[in-house]
Design a protein around this motif. Structure first.
Motif, PDB file in Angstrom:
ATOM      1  N   ILE A   1       0.826  -1.199   0.000  1.00 47.91           N
ATOM      2  CA  ILE A   1       0.000   0.000   0.000  1.00 47.91           C
ATOM      3  C   ILE A   1       0.863   1.253   0.000  1.00 47.91           C
ATOM      4  CG2 ILE A   1      -1.661   1.328   1.383  1.00 47.91           C
ATOM      5  CD1 ILE A   1      -2.878  -1.354   2.252  1.00 47.91           C
ATOM      6  N   GLU A   2       1.956   1.219   0.715  1.00 46.91           N
ATOM      7  CA  GLU A   2       2.868   2.367   0.741  1.00 46.91           C
ATOM      8  C   GLU A   2       3.379   2.692  -0.662  1.00 46.91           C
ATOM      9  OE1 GLU A   2       6.160   3.908   3.958  1.00 46.91           O
ATOM     10  OE2 GLU A   2       6.137   1.789   3.424  1.00 46.91           O
ATOM     11  N   VAL A   3       3.684   1.645  -1.446  1.00 49.63           N
ATOM     12  CA  VAL A   3       4.121   1.848  -2.827  1.00 49.63           C
ATOM     13  C   VAL A   3       3.007   2.499  -3.643  1.00 49.63           C
ATOM     14  CG1 VAL A   3       4.806   0.691  -4.961  1.00 49.63           C
ATOM     15  CG2 VAL A   3       5.777  -0.043  -2.782  1.00 49.63           C
ATOM     16  N   LEU A   4       1.779   2.014  -3.484  1.00 48.62           N
ATOM     17  CA  LEU A   4       0.659   2.554  -4.257  1.00 48.62           C
ATOM     18  C   LEU A   4       0.382   4.007  -3.896  1.00 48.62           C
ATOM     19  CD1 LEU A   4      -1.765  -0.527  -4.145  1.00 48.62           C
ATOM     20  CD2 LEU A   4      -0.223   0.146  -5.995  1.00 48.62           C
ATOM     21  N   LEU A   5       0.464   4.341  -2.611  1.00 48.30           N
ATOM     22  CA  LEU A   5       0.251   5.727  -2.197  1.00 48.30           C
ATOM     23  C   LEU A   5       1.341   6.638  -2.753  1.00 48.30           C
ATOM     24  CD1 LEU A   5      -0.830   5.168   1.518  1.00 48.30           C
ATOM     25  CD2 LEU A   5      -2.280   6.003  -0.337  1.00 48.30           C
ATOM     26  N   ALA A   6       2.581   6.159  -2.760  1.00 48.56           N
ATOM     27  CA  ALA A   6       3.681   6.955  -3.320  1.00 48.56           C
ATOM     28  C   ALA A   6       3.490   7.164  -4.818  1.00 48.56           C
ATOM     29  CB  ALA A   6       5.012   6.270  -3.036  1.00 48.56           C
ATOM     30  N   GLU A   7       3.004   6.135  -5.509  1.00 52.92           N
ATOM     31  CA  GLU A   7       2.755   6.264  -6.947  1.00 52.92           C
ATOM     32  C   GLU A   7       1.638   7.269  -7.206  1.00 52.92           C
ATOM     33  OE1 GLU A   7       2.684   5.972 -11.021  1.00 52.92           O
ATOM     34  OE2 GLU A   7       4.263   5.422  -9.597  1.00 52.92           O
ATOM     35  N   GLU A   8       0.598   7.211  -6.426  1.00 57.83           N
ATOM     36  CA  GLU A   8      -0.472   8.193  -6.581  1.00 57.83           C
ATOM     37  C   GLU A   8       0.046   9.614  -6.376  1.00 57.83           C
ATOM     38  OE1 GLU A   8      -4.729   6.147  -5.486  1.00 57.83           O
ATOM     39  OE2 GLU A   8      -3.568   7.012  -3.845  1.00 57.83           O
ATOM     40  N   ALA A   9       0.867   9.809  -5.366  1.00 58.41           N
ATOM     41  CA  ALA A   9       1.423  11.142  -5.110  1.00 58.41           C
ATOM     42  C   ALA A   9       2.269  11.614  -6.285  1.00 58.41           C
ATOM     43  CB  ALA A   9       2.252  11.121  -3.821  1.00 58.41           C
ATOM     44  N   ALA A  10       3.050  10.702  -6.860  1.00 56.77           N
ATOM     45  CA  ALA A  10       3.872  11.059  -8.023  1.00 56.77           C
ATOM     46  C   ALA A  10       2.992  11.445  -9.207  1.00 56.77           C
ATOM     47  CB  ALA A  10       4.785   9.890  -8.391  1.00 56.77           C
ATOM     48  N   ARG A  11       1.896  10.742  -9.415  1.00 58.32           N
ATOM     49  CA  ARG A  11       0.981  11.059 -10.515  1.00 58.32           C
ATOM     50  C   ARG A  11       0.315  12.418 -10.298  1.00 58.32           C
ATOM     51  NH1 ARG A  11      -1.983   5.129 -11.612  1.00 58.32           N
ATOM     52  NH2 ARG A  11      -0.034   3.959 -11.867  1.00 58.32           N
ATOM     53  N   ARG A  12      -0.028  12.719  -9.048  1.00 56.75           N
ATOM     54  CA  ARG A  12      -0.645  14.024  -8.783  1.00 56.75           C
ATOM     55  C   ARG A  12       0.338  15.153  -9.066  1.00 56.75           C
ATOM     56  NH1 ARG A  12      -3.270  11.078  -4.605  1.00 56.75           N
ATOM     57  NH2 ARG A  12      -1.591  11.563  -3.132  1.00 56.75           N
ATOM     58  N   ARG A  13       1.600  14.941  -8.716  1.00 53.29           N
ATOM     59  CA  ARG A  13       2.613  15.967  -9.002  1.00 53.29           C
ATOM     60  C   ARG A  13       2.756  16.197 -10.503  1.00 53.29           C
ATOM     61  NH1 ARG A  13       5.267  13.277  -4.688  1.00 53.29           N
ATOM     62  NH2 ARG A  13       6.557  12.076  -6.153  1.00 53.29           N
ATOM     63  N   GLN A  14       2.493  15.139 -11.281  1.00 49.54           N
ATOM     64  CA  GLN A  14       2.560  15.259 -12.742  1.00 49.54           C
ATOM     65  C   GLN A  14       1.289  15.861 -13.322  1.00 49.54           C
ATOM     66  OE1 GLN A  14       3.237  11.199 -13.959  1.00 49.54           O
ATOM     67  NE2 GLN A  14       5.187  11.035 -12.852  1.00 49.54           N
ATOM     68  N   GLY A  15       0.299  16.103 -12.471  1.00 50.98           N
ATOM     69  CA  GLY A  15      -0.960  16.670 -12.935  1.00 50.98           C
ATOM     70  C   GLY A  15      -1.855  15.688 -13.663  1.00 50.98           C
ATOM     71  N   ARG A  16      -1.675  14.395 -13.413  1.00 46.66           N
ATOM     72  CA  ARG A  16      -2.445  13.391 -14.125  1.00 46.66           C
ATOM     73  C   ARG A  16      -3.864  13.283 -13.588  1.00 46.66           C
ATOM     74  NH1 ARG A  16       1.220   8.019 -14.652  1.00 46.66           N
ATOM     75  NH2 ARG A  16      -0.911   7.185 -14.981  1.00 46.66           N
ATOM     76  N   ALA A  17      -4.819  13.171 -14.488  1.00 45.24           N
ATOM     77  CA  ALA A  17      -6.213  13.013 -14.094  1.00 45.24           C
ATOM     78  C   ALA A  17      -6.490  11.624 -13.535  1.00 45.24           C
ATOM     79  CB  ALA A  17      -7.123  13.289 -15.282  1.00 45.24           C
ATOM     80  N   ASP A  18      -5.633  10.647 -13.869  1.00 48.99           N
ATOM     81  CA  ASP A  18      -5.835   9.263 -13.433  1.00 48.99           C
ATOM     82  C   ASP A  18      -4.918   8.923 -12.262  1.00 48.99           C
ATOM     83  OD1 ASP A  18      -3.438   9.328 -14.788  1.00 48.99           O
ATOM     84  OD2 ASP A  18      -3.748   7.428 -15.844  1.00 48.99           O
ATOM     85  N   ALA A  19      -4.686   9.888 -11.385  1.00 51.77           N
ATOM     86  CA  ALA A  19      -3.733   9.661 -10.288  1.00 51.77           C
ATOM     87  C   ALA A  19      -4.213   8.588  -9.317  1.00 51.77           C
ATOM     88  CB  ALA A  19      -3.481  10.966  -9.542  1.00 51.77           C
ATOM     89  N   SER A  20      -5.506   8.538  -9.026  1.00 54.91           N
ATOM     90  CA  SER A  20      -6.022   7.614  -8.019  1.00 54.91           C
ATOM     91  C   SER A  20      -6.156   6.205  -8.584  1.00 54.91           C
ATOM     92  CB  SER A  20      -7.382   8.091  -7.511  1.00 54.91           C
ATOM     93  OG  SER A  20      -7.258   9.329  -6.853  1.00 54.91           O
ATOM     94  N   ILE A  21      -5.775   5.229  -7.786  1.00 54.56           N
ATOM     95  CA  ILE A  21      -5.825   3.822  -8.175  1.00 54.56           C
ATOM     96  C   ILE A  21      -6.995   3.144  -7.473  1.00 54.56           C
ATOM     97  CG2 ILE A  21      -4.597   1.604  -8.089  1.00 54.56           C
ATOM     98  CD1 ILE A  21      -1.973   3.264  -8.093  1.00 54.56           C
ATOM     99  N   VAL A  22      -7.866   2.521  -8.252  1.00 55.49           N
ATOM    100  CA  VAL A  22      -8.940   1.722  -7.661  1.00 55.49           C
ATOM    101  C   VAL A  22      -8.335   0.419  -7.144  1.00 55.49           C
ATOM    102  CG1 VAL A  22     -11.107   0.493  -8.084  1.00 55.49           C
ATOM    103  CG2 VAL A  22     -10.690   2.717  -9.187  1.00 55.49           C
ATOM    104  N   PHE A  23      -8.690   0.062  -5.908  1.00 56.31           N
ATOM    105  CA  PHE A  23      -8.291  -1.235  -5.361  1.00 56.31           C
ATOM    106  C   PHE A  23      -9.545  -1.898  -4.804  1.00 56.31           C
ATOM    107  CE2 PHE A  23      -8.586   1.129  -1.462  1.00 56.31           C
ATOM    108  CZ  PHE A  23      -8.916   0.191  -0.481  1.00 56.31           C
ATOM    109  N   ARG A  24      -9.458  -3.181  -4.604  1.00 50.82           N
ATOM    110  CA  ARG A  24     -10.566  -3.863  -3.922  1.00 50.82           C
ATOM    111  C   ARG A  24     -10.033  -4.932  -2.988  1.00 50.82           C
ATOM    112  NH1 ARG A  24     -11.785  -8.817  -5.858  1.00 50.82           N
ATOM    113  NH2 ARG A  24     -11.261  -9.440  -7.985  1.00 50.82           N
ATOM    114  N   PRO A  25     -10.730  -5.173  -1.868  1.00 49.44           N
ATOM    115  CA  PRO A  25     -10.368  -6.305  -1.017  1.00 49.44           C
ATOM    116  C   PRO A  25     -10.750  -7.584  -1.746  1.00 49.44           C
ATOM    117  CG  PRO A  25     -12.431  -5.353  -0.273  1.00 49.44           C
ATOM    118  CD  PRO A  25     -11.933  -4.478  -1.398  1.00 49.44           C
TER     119      PRO A  25
END
Length: 394
Positions: free
Chosen positions: A326-350
């Motif tokens: 999860i830490e990796v996924l959160l870091a990736e989302e943060a990197a995408r937001r810094r790039q201004g990407r509209a698809d920054a958030s990752i859908v996950f499911r249990p």
């Protein structure tokens, strides 16, 4: 991260109103009633979307848009099948879908030998027993050359299990192995599966890889045009099965696949449980290596055994360090937001929860109970909140 929940539509014993009470925001589903290879009609997609929206969810991830077996085998004229797949992609994109999860496992989808293995403090879980798999493969299906895929000890314990098994035990094992197939198509008994396997005789890893590459060459350009992301699901379990090759089982496999057709649209469903069942896989490391190509995530855990058997563990209690993933996924989302990407958030499911409390006897899809997944979602939600808070405090 966006909390998702897999729903089987009209086949599901869990209603959208019940799912709403879990707190999940996004439904992950498919048109399971449509035979493989047929076009998904836009109107049917639109009707499903409206049902989901009316219940208070969004629908941006399809799981799965199945790949026809003929494409996996690379047999015959495939132009119509590819054209149908592309049309289904276009219809999904027109109704707001952004990610298509798919797999390229030949013949069988996820495979388990036990659907209700007992859990220590009560409840049940999915389990893969190498003993039962060998009994099924070597003795019940009687696949030529099957003995070469198991150790002498595996075969001996399989023979012992089979000698003690009742007809009901054998039927239960066959039903469990078939249960991973989605929808309502292509269930086999042992004899039927033996016949289906004959179509793959002589089929090897290199051939399957080339057929997978051809599939990507046919559909990735369309995904780019439509603004869709394709997200391959890893093999489950991550090992050759019934003599069939598996080609999305480890970091090397994933690296080959994502580079076979270079495109932002050619990506990965990070399934922590599927990858975690391979003792050689470091799942957090795989997540870091391919973080930029992760378009969707399944978060679950497994407990492995030395002989290759494994069972579904509580989401935070198995062999895989889920908080690290999860830490990796959160870091990736943060990197995408810094790039201004509209698809920054990752859908996950249990994924693949234990059957707990009122789940028993409800008849939900194997691995997809209500209470067990709700427990998993709550645990994952807590990890995400803790890591997010710690990051903000830092």
């Amino acid at each position: 991260m966006i909390e998702g929940w897999r729903w089987y539509g009209g086949y599901d014993r869990i209603s959208l109103s019940e799912i709403a009470q879990t707190g999940a925001a996004s439904i992950v589903t498919a048109l399971h009633e449509i035979p493989y290879g047929h076009v998904w009609p836009r109107q049917t997609i639109a009707d499903t979307r409206m049902q989901i929206l009316a219940a208070g969810f969004d629908w941006t991830v399809v799981e799965s848009l199945p790949v026809h077996e003929a494409i996996k085998r690379g047999e015959g004229g495939l132009e119509e099948l590819f054209a149908n797949y592309r049309q289904s992609m276009a219809n999904l994109a027109a109704e707001g879908v952004k990610v298509i999860c798919y797999n390229f496992m030949p013949l069988l989808d996820w495979t388990r030998t036990d659907l209700t293995a007992p859990v220590g403090r009560g409840g049940s879980c999915l389990r893969f027993s190498i003993t039962k798999m060998a009994a099924f493969d070597v003795f019940m299906v009687d696949r030529p050359g099957a003995e070469e895929d198991y150790s002498a000890e595996d075969i001996a314990t399989a023979r012992c299990w089979l000698d003690k098994a009742s007809p009901a035990d054998r039927e239960e094992l066959t039903a469990a192995i078939m249960a991973g197939l989605p929808g309502a198509y292509d269930r086999y008994d042992a004899a039927g599966l033996r016949a289906a396997l004959a179509a793959y005789r002589g089929f090897d890893r290199t051939t399957l890889r080339m057929n997978h590459k051809r599939f990507l060459e046919e559909v990735v350009p369309t995904a780019e045009e439509l603004g869709l992301k394709l997200a391959v699901h890893p093999d489950d379990p991550p090992r050759n099965l019934l003599g069939l090759p598996r080609i999305v089982s480890n970091a090397e496999d994933i690296g080959w696949l994502l580079s076979a057709v270079e495109s932002p649209a050619n990506g990965l469903t990070l399934c922590a449980g599927s990858l975690g069942a391979n003792p050689e896989n470091d799942v957090p490391a795989i997540a870091r290596q391919f973080s930029g190509k992760i378009h969707f995530a399944h978060l679950r855990n497994v407990a492995k055994e030395p002989d290759g058997s494994f069972e579904e563990a509580p989401h935070l209690a198995g062999d895989t360090d889920i908080p690290a993933v999860i830490e990796v996924l959160l870091a990736e989302e943060a990197a995408r937001r810094r790039q201004g990407r509209a698809d920054a958030s990752i859908v996950f499911r249990p994924d693949h929860g234990h059957e707990l409390l009122d789940d028993a006897g409800r008849g939900t899809h194997p691995g997809y109970p209500l209470v067990g997944r709700l427990r998993g979602l709550a645990e994952l939600r807590g990890v995400i909140a803790g890591l997010t808070h710690a990051g903000a405090a830092a």
